[in-house]
Design an enzyme around this catalytic site. Structure first.
Site, PDB file in Angstrom:
ATOM      1  CB  SER A  38      -0.884  -0.060   1.342  1.00  0.00           C
ATOM      2  OG  SER A  38      -0.135  -0.013   2.267  1.00  0.00           O
ATOM      3  CE1 TYR A  45      -3.812  10.710  -3.610  1.00  0.00           C
ATOM      4  CE2 TYR A  45      -1.642  10.550  -3.629  1.00  0.00           C
ATOM      5  CZ  TYR A  45      -3.034  11.261  -3.934  1.00  0.00           C
ATOM      6  OH  TYR A  45      -2.349  12.408  -4.504  1.00  0.00           O
ATOM      7  NE  ARG A  47      -9.539   0.225   4.277  1.00  0.00           N
ATOM      8  CZ  ARG A  47     -11.364  -0.099   4.737  1.00  0.00           C
ATOM      9  NH1 ARG A  47     -11.706   0.360   3.364  1.00  0.00           N
ATOM     10  NH2 ARG A  47     -11.473  -1.160   5.356  1.00  0.00           N
ATOM     11  CG  PHE A  48      -6.383  -3.825   1.783  1.00  0.00           C
ATOM     12  CD1 PHE A  48      -6.852  -4.022   3.621  1.00  0.00           C
ATOM     13  CD2 PHE A  48      -8.025  -2.988   1.207  1.00  0.00           C
ATOM     14  CE1 PHE A  48      -8.417  -3.532   3.802  1.00  0.00           C
ATOM     15  CE2 PHE A  48      -8.698  -2.483   1.708  1.00  0.00           C
ATOM     16  CZ  PHE A  48      -9.382  -3.196   2.785  1.00  0.00           C
ATOM     17  N   PRO A 262       1.206   4.068  -3.895  1.00  0.00           N
ATOM     18  CG  PRO A 262      -1.088   5.021  -4.733  1.00  0.00           C
ATOM     19  CD  PRO A 262       0.415   5.273  -4.667  1.00  0.00           C
ATOM     20  CG  PHE A 263      -1.846   1.209  -7.120  1.00  0.00           C
ATOM     21  CD1 PHE A 263      -2.839  -0.011  -6.666  1.00  0.00           C
ATOM     22  CD2 PHE A 263      -2.623   2.332  -7.540  1.00  0.00           C
ATOM     23  CE1 PHE A 263      -4.218   0.871  -6.359  1.00  0.00           C
ATOM     24  CE2 PHE A 263      -4.313   2.705  -7.149  1.00  0.00           C
ATOM     25  CZ  PHE A 263      -4.721   2.234  -6.996  1.00  0.00           C
ATOM     26  CB  SER A 264       4.573  -0.428  -4.528  1.00  0.00           C
ATOM     27  OG  SER A 264       4.295   1.860  -4.259  1.00  0.00           O
ATOM     28  CD  GLU A 280      -2.177   4.444 -14.982  1.00  0.00           C
ATOM     29  OE1 GLU A 280      -3.200   4.431 -15.874  1.00  0.00           O
ATOM     30  OE2 GLU A 280      -0.947   4.581 -14.848  1.00  0.00           O
ATOM     31  CE  LYS A 296      -1.090   8.643 -22.149  1.00  0.00           C
ATOM     32  NZ  LYS A 296       0.101   7.491 -21.536  1.00  0.00           N
TER      33      LYS A 296
END
Length: 477
Positions: A38, A45, A47-48, A262-264, A280, A296
């Site tokens: 997260s 940004y 959460r989990f 947040p999307f690591s 993203e 974008k």
């Protein structure tokens, strides 16, 4: 949720750790360890955190063939569509969403950009010089999940999924490992962890696979295609590569400190690793709610507060960047409509700020059709429009023509598909892959008719410069 599934689902409380690296460190010695990260505690940004290892089955796709193997060593090969192989092995539990957990066991891993060749017919022109699989998915009947909003940690054990995969699994060992780790003191100091474990990482300097002159030639060609009516936008990237040695997890810990996203995610592979710091989201499915959030429009952060505010305002007012974003929103509306109704755009060109750049981010939503699954949506929108162009297939053909090497995982997707039909996936940008003794990362951007070559070149470097500089400054030998 159905009674038969609830009875087979065990949820064991663990000690919440503000620094989730603790939990990954506790299990990463197990095979195929994965951490969907997260970005906490620095990023707000996400959460989990979802952490798992020792899958019950693995699906590794290379070209036209997928090898399906279980943890006992048995394996078989299939030429079937890899997306549908994952769907069929997960079974049919759609619309039975767990009320509080995003994941109750299921598929975790990556779908590489070049998996798109299993969906569309594309030329083979770029060098295929990274040996990692096109798809690397594990079926994990257990996971550690941290919810940073409520500051909870649990071990989820899904015996129903394990039973459907038809091979015995030692949940007792996993449960004991997690409970023992949960007795340890709270974990905060990453640097101390690295020092104590006596692990290291070294790298030499990154080099691009495109000289400036070749980059300019490629952009000229793209704009010729645009003027000829072949396409409206093409996402074009250059690749940066270096030699490395040591443990990539050390590098990942350093990167997530300077670019919390947040999307690591970090994946330990047989012959390498994945280090993703993506901002993203590609596609999320919660019950019948579907969402995609294309990025974008990008500008670097300012060196002073005044410059930073000015840069953000310039981006928000940039007609070119807003037009790029709207093109991709239209493409994704079309992609979602293949399996969704009531497709809407509740947010258009919103500003999001990260450690290194400002982005324009839009939100597209839909309602999942009856009988459709999360994997159906993923497959038929893959790869994501924000990192291909419009129209998608022609843009992918131009990418294949002009980028010297295939993209491997870059611009593919990292994430999970839960056994109850939930899904969350990223676009694998700001992502590095380790293959043998090489580490690669990519920087790119959307090229349109009025793109300025020098500005696009600078932007492609700015997006990943913090990644390369961090590794070179901390680990260059």
């Amino acid at each position: 949720m159905p009674r038969f599934l609830a009875e087979k689902l065990r949820i064991i409380p663990l000690v919440y750790q503000p620094e989730p690296a603790f939990w990954f460190a506790a299990v990463r010695h197990l095979p195929y360890a994965v951490w969907l990260d997260s970005g906490r505690p620095v990023s707000h940004y996400g959460r989990f955190d979802i952490i798992c290892a020792a899958p019950q089955q693995m699906l590794l796709t290379q070209g036209g063939q997928t090898r399906i193997s279980d943890h006992t060593g048995n394996s078989r090969d299939s030429q079937d569509d890899p997306f549908y192989l994952v769907r069929d092995l997960l079974g049919d539990h759609e619309n039975q969403t767990h009320p509080t957990l995003p994941f109750i066991g299921g598929a975790v891993g990556y779908f590489g950009y070049d998996l798109g060749r299993r969906i569309e017919v594309l030329p083979s022109l770029a060098a295929d010089d990274i040996a990692l699989p096109d798809m690397h998915i594990g079926l994990y009947p257990w996971a550690i999940i941290q919810d940073h909003q409520y500051q909870t940690a649990v071990l989820v054990i899904n015996e129903a999924l394990s039973g459907s995969l038809q091979s015995a699994y030692n949940f007792l060992e996993i449960e004991q490992l997690c409970l023992n780790a949960s007795q340890k003191p709270m974990f905060h100091d990453l640097k101390q962890f690295i020092k104590n474990d006596n692990i290291s990482f070294e790298i030499n300097g990154f080099e691009s696979n495109l000289k400036v002159e070749k980059y300019r030639e490629a952009l000229t060609r793209i704009q010729e295609y645009i003027r000829a009516g072949d396409c409206y936008q093409v996402n074009f990237a250059q690749r940066f590569s270096a030699d490395y040695s040591g443990d990539p997890f050390v590098a990942y810990l350093a990167l997530r400190e300077v670019l919390p996203s947040p999307f690591s995610g970090f994946m330990q592979l047989e012959t390498g690793a994945v280090l993703s710091l993506s901002p993203e989201r590609f596609i999320q499915v919660r019950g019948t709610q579907v969402e995609t959030k294309p990025i974008k429009g990008t500008i670097k952060r300012g060196t002073t507060d005044a410059e930073d505010i000015a840069n953000a305002q310039w981006l928000q007012n940039s007609q070119k960047n807003r037009a790029e974003n709207v093109m991709i929103v239209d493409l994704l509306r079309n992609d979602l409509s293949k399996h969704c109704t009531d497709v809407r755009v509740p947010a258009l060109c919103e500003l999001q700020t990260f450690a290194n750049v400002h982005h324009l981010v839009s939100t597209v939503t839909g309602q999942l059709n009856e009988g459709a699954t999360a994997i159906d949506v993923l497959r038929d929108a893959f790869p994501g429009g924000s990192i291909t162009g419009a129209p998608k297939i022609r843009a992918m053909e131009i990418i294949e023509e002009l980028e010297p090497s295939r993209r491997s995982l870059y611009c593919g997707s990292l994430g999970y598909i839960s056994a109850d039909g939930q899904m969350d996936t990223s676009i694998a940008i700001r992502t590095l892959v380790c293959d043998g003794n090489k580490i690669h990362c990519w920087g790119g951007g959307g090229i349109v008719a009025d793109s300025e070559t020098d500005q696009e070149y600078r932007e492609s470097i700015a997006k990943v410069q913090v990644l390369m500089q961090t590794l070179e400054q901390q680990f260059k030998h």
